[in-house]
Design a protein around this motif. Sequence first.
Motif, short mmCIF file in Angstrom:
data_model
loop_
_atom_site.label_atom_id
_atom_site.label_comp_id
_atom_site.label_asym_id
_atom_site.label_seq_id
_atom_site.Cartn_x
_atom_site.Cartn_y
_atom_site.Cartn_z
N ILE A 12 0.85 -1.19 0.00
CA ILE A 12 0.00 0.00 0.00
C ILE A 12 0.88 1.24 0.00
O ILE A 12 1.57 1.53 0.98
CB ILE A 12 -0.93 0.01 1.24
N ASP A 13 0.87 1.95 -1.11
CA ASP A 13 1.71 3.15 -1.25
C ASP A 13 1.18 3.96 -2.43
O ASP A 13 0.92 3.40 -3.48
CB ASP A 13 3.17 2.74 -1.50
N THR A 38 -1.60 -4.48 -4.96
CA THR A 38 -1.22 -3.12 -4.60
C THR A 38 -2.47 -2.27 -4.40
O THR A 38 -3.53 -2.54 -4.97
CB THR A 38 -0.34 -2.48 -5.69
N ALA A 45 -7.27 -0.03 -0.17
CA ALA A 45 -6.65 -1.04 0.70
C ALA A 45 -7.69 -1.73 1.56
O ALA A 45 -7.68 -2.96 1.71
CB ALA A 45 -5.59 -0.38 1.58
N TYR A 57 1.48 -7.44 4.98
CA TYR A 57 0.90 -6.15 4.61
C TYR A 57 2.02 -5.13 4.72
O TYR A 57 2.52 -4.86 5.81
CB TYR A 57 -0.24 -5.78 5.56
N LEU A 59 3.05 -1.24 4.09
CA LEU A 59 2.35 0.03 3.86
C LEU A 59 3.20 1.24 4.19
O LEU A 59 4.10 1.20 5.03
CB LEU A 59 1.05 0.07 4.65
N ASP A 60 2.87 2.34 3.51
CA ASP A 60 3.46 3.64 3.79
C ASP A 60 2.62 4.31 4.88
O ASP A 60 1.44 3.97 5.05
CB ASP A 60 3.47 4.49 2.51
N LEU A 63 -0.91 8.36 3.24
CA LEU A 63 -1.82 8.04 2.15
C LEU A 63 -2.73 9.25 1.92
O LEU A 63 -2.93 10.06 2.84
CB LEU A 63 -2.64 6.79 2.49
N GLY A 68 -1.41 6.10 7.78
CA GLY A 68 -0.98 4.71 7.88
C GLY A 68 -1.32 4.11 9.23
O GLY A 68 -1.61 2.91 9.35
#
Length: 216
Positions: A12-13, A38, A45, A57, A59-60, A63, A68
């Motif tokens: 997730i980015d 992705t 997400a 998972y 993630l950044d 978002l 996050g």
Amino acid sequence: MKTQEPIRILMIDDHEIVVCGLKHIIGTSMPEVSLLDTATTGKEAKEKISNNTYDIYMLDLELPDMTGFDLIECIRNNYPKARIIVNTMHDELWYYKRLETYNVNGIVYKSVDAQQIISAIHTVLRGDKYTCTPPEKAPATRRRRTRQFGDDLSKRELEVLRCISQGKSTAEIATELCISVNTVETHHRHLNEKLNATNMASLIMHAVAKGLLPIR
């Protein structure tokens, strides 16, 4: 002999360049990954999380529609034992301390090399925790060296870096910039050295982390 179980990862980015770099790193280094989904927003997400289960998972923290930290809570609410790796460009101490309270399984800074990303995934899959060295624990010489990366890039090297991030070949870059192929290769080598990159994917990720490439 036990067959390696297929691995499912949700990444997730919202940074397109980072997503491409991570997909390249994982895809070329981990053939056991059977699914690499992705998502670029928290909403996307959450939809995938509600319909699928993943082994990892990644993630950044930033978002466009949620933090996050909120997404970590959402994942934990659906899957309390989920293995979560945070991939962030923020190495400030307060981020690190807050992530500790969220009990994430791994923390990887976007300035690390490709091998550390793969090591983080393997470590977390084993049930262990993986954390890059917190800022205050990094040796002073290492911090000084990290700050210097990218500070002395020439205008031509920045142009070559931009072309590389756009997926252009060495020949295409040479034509666009009116320089020889050998010169492009020399600039590329210097970029790898200055940004401490081991391959094209890590070069792009390091450049993004240091603000040398625009985020689309």
